[in-house]
Design an enzyme around this catalytic site. Structure first.
Site, short mmCIF file in Angstrom:
data_model
loop_
_atom_site.label_atom_id
_atom_site.label_comp_id
_atom_site.label_asym_id
_atom_site.label_seq_id
_atom_site.Cartn_x
_atom_site.Cartn_y
_atom_site.Cartn_z
N GLN A 84 -4.68 -1.88 9.84
CA GLN A 84 -4.51 -3.18 9.19
C GLN A 84 -5.03 -4.30 10.10
O GLN A 84 -4.69 -4.36 11.28
CB GLN A 84 -3.03 -3.39 8.83
CG GLN A 84 -2.74 -4.62 7.99
CD GLN A 84 -3.36 -4.57 6.59
OE1 GLN A 84 -3.56 -3.51 6.02
NE2 GLN A 84 -3.66 -5.72 6.05
N LYS B 152 0.85 -1.20 0.00
CA LYS B 152 0.00 0.00 0.00
C LYS B 152 0.88 1.25 0.00
O LYS B 152 0.60 2.22 -0.71
CB LYS B 152 -0.94 -0.02 1.22
CG LYS B 152 -2.02 -1.09 1.12
CD LYS B 152 -2.80 -1.30 2.41
CE LYS B 152 -3.70 -2.52 2.28
NZ LYS B 152 -4.44 -2.85 3.52
N ASP C 85 -11.20 2.23 4.14
CA ASP C 85 -11.41 0.78 4.00
C ASP C 85 -12.90 0.46 3.79
O ASP C 85 -13.24 -0.66 3.39
CB ASP C 85 -10.96 0.06 5.28
CG ASP C 85 -9.60 -0.60 5.14
OD1 ASP C 85 -9.22 -0.95 4.01
OD2 ASP C 85 -8.94 -0.79 6.18
N1 GUN Z 1 -6.61 -7.24 6.23
C1 GUN Z 1 -6.91 -7.96 5.12
N2 GUN Z 1 -7.51 -7.17 4.20
C2 GUN Z 1 -7.58 -5.95 4.74
C3 GUN Z 1 -8.08 -4.70 4.26
O1 GUN Z 1 -8.61 -4.56 3.16
N3 GUN Z 1 -7.97 -3.66 5.12
C4 GUN Z 1 -7.41 -3.77 6.35
N4 GUN Z 1 -7.37 -2.69 7.12
N5 GUN Z 1 -6.94 -4.91 6.81
C5 GUN Z 1 -7.03 -5.99 6.01
#
Ligand code: GUN
Length: 292
Positions: free
Chosen positions: A96, A52, A119
């Site tokens: 996350q 990211k 998200d």
């Molecule tokens: N863990 C797995 N996929 C995601 C996601 O799309 N966002 C976040 N914050 N954590 C994750």
């Protein structure tokens, strides 16, 4: 059979976002700013956050990663979230997942200002999405919709089976595909579904999002079906430098010859999820900076 190239579609969308950022900056505005909070040392989470961060750099966003120790308390994390909610230099942020077990994911998600919830996990955004109102869409379902659109895959009137009912993928995916504009007839399968192979075999579109490597086998697929593989499980491997390889939820070699379209793992859905996060962050920044 067409192998859907998520990497290529993501690269094209990255260019488009980079163009919008360049236009903002040329008007004297600051670039969008995404913050990611990473608690603990989970290997997969570190990799995802690294991807990211890299993508932010590529499109011209400012990116900050807050790395917090495993022992961080829930109260300390909530304090950080409150500070980010109040910080006008931060357009959007993510925490996350998964979090260490002593921290409630639900409390954390509900503490995020829905306007910064890029998200799309906050119940306000989920509720707006289900009502068909503008919202931040969760990244993986949105990335899948972008792939279906890019490849011109017909969804109206088709039957779609989503395997998995997670809040992050399965449930929002099923809901979005049933909405106007996509117009699928959707079934969600889960661990208690009776005769799951037969249900999956009835589908024009199969979305595998249960997190069990190679669960979907060739006998479960109707000839000509579209198969979208969301799974990405690390399994030990002696053949790779990293010591692991990535497996999808679909037994690719068996399923691919029966499909009209299929996403590979890696290089299918994965790169698209990051692009959706970038789209949401750009939208949040435009709202914060231009107030629209
Ligand atoms: N863990 C797995 N996929 C995601 C996601 O799309 N966002 C976040 N914050 N954590 C994750």
């Amino acid at each position: 059979m067409v192998v859907i190239d998520g990497k290529q579609v993501a690269a094209q969308m990255r260019q488009e976002i980079a163009g919008e950022v360049a236009a903002m900056v040329s008007q004297g505005k600051r670039p969008p700013h995404l913050v990611a909070i990473l608690v603990g040392t989970d290997g997969a989470s570190q990799t995802y956050v690294g991807h990211k961060e890299k993508c932010c750099n590529e499109v011209g966003f400012r990116s900050t990663v807050l790395r917090l120790p495993e022992e961080t308390t829930e109260a300390q994390l909530l304090e950080r979230i409150a500070a980010l909610n109040a910080d006008t230099d931060v357009d959007g942020f993510i925490v996350q997942l998964p979090l260490p077990r002593h921290i409630s994911e639900q409390k954390v998600i509900e503490a995020i200002d829905p306007r910064k919830d890029v998200d799309g996990f906050h119940p306000v955004n989920t509720g707006r999405m289900i009502s068909g109102l503008p919202s931040y869409l969760p990244a993986t379902p949105d990335g899948i919709l972008s792939l279906l659109k890019y490849y011109g895959i017909e969804t109206a009137g088709k039957t779609c089976v989503v395997i998995g009912r997670s809040n992050i993928v399965g449930r929002p995916m099923a809901n979005l595909l049933s909405q106007k504009g996509w117009d699928c007839t959707v079934t969600i399968c889960h661990s208690r579904t009776a005769d799951l192979p037969q249900v999956v075999a009835s589908a024009d579109i199969v979305i595998a999002a249960l997190g069990q490597p190679e669960f979907v086998t060739g006998d479960m697929i109707k000839p000509g079906a579209v198969v979208i593989d969301v799974g990405i499980t690390r399994v030990p491997s002696t053949r790779t430098k990293s010591g692991y390889k990535l497996l999808g939820d679909v037994k690719y070699d068996e399923v691919a010859p029966k499909c009209s379209y299929i996403t590979p793992v890696p290089g299918g859905v994965g790169p698209m999820t990051i692009i959706s996060l970038m789209k949401n962050t750009l939208k949040a920044a435009q709202k914060q900076i231009y107030g629209n």
